[in-house]
Design a protein around this motif. Sequence first.
Motif, PDB file in Angstrom:
ATOM      1  N   THR A  63       0.834  -1.208   0.000  1.00  0.00           N
ATOM      2  CA  THR A  63       0.000   0.000   0.000  1.00  0.00           C
ATOM      3  C   THR A  63       0.866   1.255   0.000  1.00  0.00           C
ATOM      4  N   SER A  64       2.158   1.090  -0.177  1.00  0.00           N
ATOM      5  CA  SER A  64       3.090   2.227  -0.168  1.00  0.00           C
ATOM      6  C   SER A  64       2.954   3.046  -1.443  1.00  0.00           C
ATOM      7  N   THR A  65       3.201   4.321  -1.316  1.00  0.00           N
ATOM      8  CA  THR A  65       3.192   5.215  -2.462  1.00  0.00           C
ATOM      9  C   THR A  65       4.555   5.893  -2.576  1.00  0.00           C
ATOM     10  N   ILE A  66       4.745   6.631  -3.659  1.00  0.00           N
ATOM     11  CA  ILE A  66       5.996   7.354  -3.896  1.00  0.00           C
ATOM     12  C   ILE A  66       5.675   8.839  -4.004  1.00  0.00           C
ATOM     13  N   ASP A  67       6.487   9.659  -3.372  1.00  0.00           N
ATOM     14  CA  ASP A  67       6.274  11.099  -3.364  1.00  0.00           C
ATOM     15  C   ASP A  67       6.794  11.727  -4.657  1.00  0.00           C
ATOM     16  N   HIS A  68       5.886  12.264  -5.461  1.00  0.00           N
ATOM     17  CA  HIS A  68       6.274  12.944  -6.704  1.00  0.00           C
ATOM     18  C   HIS A  68       5.998  14.446  -6.625  1.00  0.00           C
ATOM     19  N   SER A  69       5.929  14.982  -5.402  1.00  0.00           N
ATOM     20  CA  SER A  69       5.571  16.389  -5.243  1.00  0.00           C
ATOM     21  C   SER A  69       6.621  17.335  -5.834  1.00  0.00           C
ATOM     22  N   THR A  70       7.885  16.939  -5.791  1.00  0.00           N
ATOM     23  CA  THR A  70       8.921  17.792  -6.386  1.00  0.00           C
ATOM     24  C   THR A  70       8.735  17.900  -7.886  1.00  0.00           C
ATOM     25  N   TRP A  71       8.438  16.779  -8.532  1.00  0.00           N
ATOM     26  CA  TRP A  71       8.178  16.793  -9.973  1.00  0.00           C
ATOM     27  C   TRP A  71       6.939  17.632 -10.282  1.00  0.00           C
ATOM     28  N   GLN A  72       5.913  17.525  -9.430  1.00  0.00           N
ATOM     29  CA  GLN A  72       4.717  18.335  -9.624  1.00  0.00           C
ATOM     30  C   GLN A  72       5.044  19.826  -9.510  1.00  0.00           C
ATOM     31  N   ALA A  73       5.892  20.188  -8.577  1.00  0.00           N
ATOM     32  CA  ALA A  73       6.278  21.588  -8.418  1.00  0.00           C
ATOM     33  C   ALA A  73       7.024  22.101  -9.647  1.00  0.00           C
ATOM     34  N   ASP A  91      17.389  17.320  -9.778  1.00  0.00           N
ATOM     35  CA  ASP A  91      18.427  16.296  -9.633  1.00  0.00           C
ATOM     36  C   ASP A  91      18.204  15.460  -8.377  1.00  0.00           C
ATOM     37  N   GLU A  92      17.825  16.108  -7.289  1.00  0.00           N
ATOM     38  CA  GLU A  92      17.599  15.389  -6.029  1.00  0.00           C
ATOM     39  C   GLU A  92      16.394  14.463  -6.141  1.00  0.00           C
ATOM     40  N   TYR A  93      15.348  14.921  -6.809  1.00  0.00           N
ATOM     41  CA  TYR A  93      14.168  14.075  -7.025  1.00  0.00           C
ATOM     42  C   TYR A  93      14.540  12.835  -7.823  1.00  0.00           C
ATOM     43  N   LEU A  94      15.314  13.024  -8.877  1.00  0.00           N
ATOM     44  CA  LEU A  94      15.726  11.887  -9.698  1.00  0.00           C
ATOM     45  C   LEU A  94      16.643  10.945  -8.921  1.00  0.00           C
ATOM     46  N   THR A  95      17.492  11.495  -8.108  1.00  0.00           N
ATOM     47  CA  THR A  95      18.348  10.656  -7.262  1.00  0.00           C
ATOM     48  C   THR A  95      17.502   9.819  -6.301  1.00  0.00           C
ATOM     49  N   THR A  96      16.493  10.441  -5.712  1.00  0.00           N
ATOM     50  CA  THR A  96      15.605   9.723  -4.795  1.00  0.00           C
ATOM     51  C   THR A  96      14.886   8.581  -5.499  1.00  0.00           C
ATOM     52  N   LEU A  97      14.383   8.846  -6.699  1.00  0.00           N
ATOM     53  CA  LEU A  97      13.702   7.787  -7.450  1.00  0.00           C
ATOM     54  C   LEU A  97      14.645   6.623  -7.731  1.00  0.00           C
TER      55      LEU A  97
END
Length: 281
Positions: free
Chosen positions: A42-52, A85-91
Amino acid sequence: MYLRLHLRSMLFCGSFFLAASVCLGQSAINLDDWNHFDSTSTSTIDHSTWQAILDTYLKTEDPSGIHLFDYQALHDHDPDLQRLDEYLTTLQELDPRLYARDVQMAYWLNLYNALTIKTVAHAYPVESIIEIHDGENPGTGPWKDVRASVNDIALTLDNIEHDILRPIWQDYRIHYGVNCASLGCPNLASEAFTKSNLEQLLDECARDFVNHVRAVEILDEAFGVTSSLYFWYMEDFGNSEEGIMAHFMNYADEDLAQQLKDFDGTLDHEYDWRLNDTSSQ
């Protein structure tokens, strides 16, 4: 008003067939490494940085009907480039196989699109993504260059689209979800893909593109022009021109549907590789 694709700048006519072959891709990774899901997760992934990033730099109100990206502004704003870059690193630090199927598909779609935006923003200014390439073959685009590493496996954009997304999900809407930073491409979605919006957003992306002239334009009862996308990946759209037309009917609005019903001719196809840049319109 959006210009007819067959009148596109001659600058990209010479690159057309080369770029088409680049986009088709060839399998270079083991599908078994990726075709795993945790249906109980039921886990999700945070894509809020990409949305911003999308909220700040993607322009969706252009009269052309094409979503345009302000690459210049992102290129010039180091803090947001660092956030991307940080968002992509996290993914890339996640193991997508530990998530449910819809969460995982959203992961790959967002990873592909964010990597593409990063690739163009760091190389900007360019007139086309085809100009960007890490190797010794200019004019072939970035699709076969290693752009990410997930589970210690090096991945290209082609790997993500053609070796993971298309064979695992076998969903023609993937072509509407991934964006190649070009005017001829389906729009870059204004929302980050998530488990909750995945189905609706993919359908919206498909409907939006099909009802734009860069997807299909019926000139008269005997001749029409479609996006080359449908010919490059014909196997995903019924494997025939009849299948492509049937696909259009699934998403066509009333006016287009009537044109398609009256059509009994031949189709040409074209693609505009100019950058989907705010400065291009």
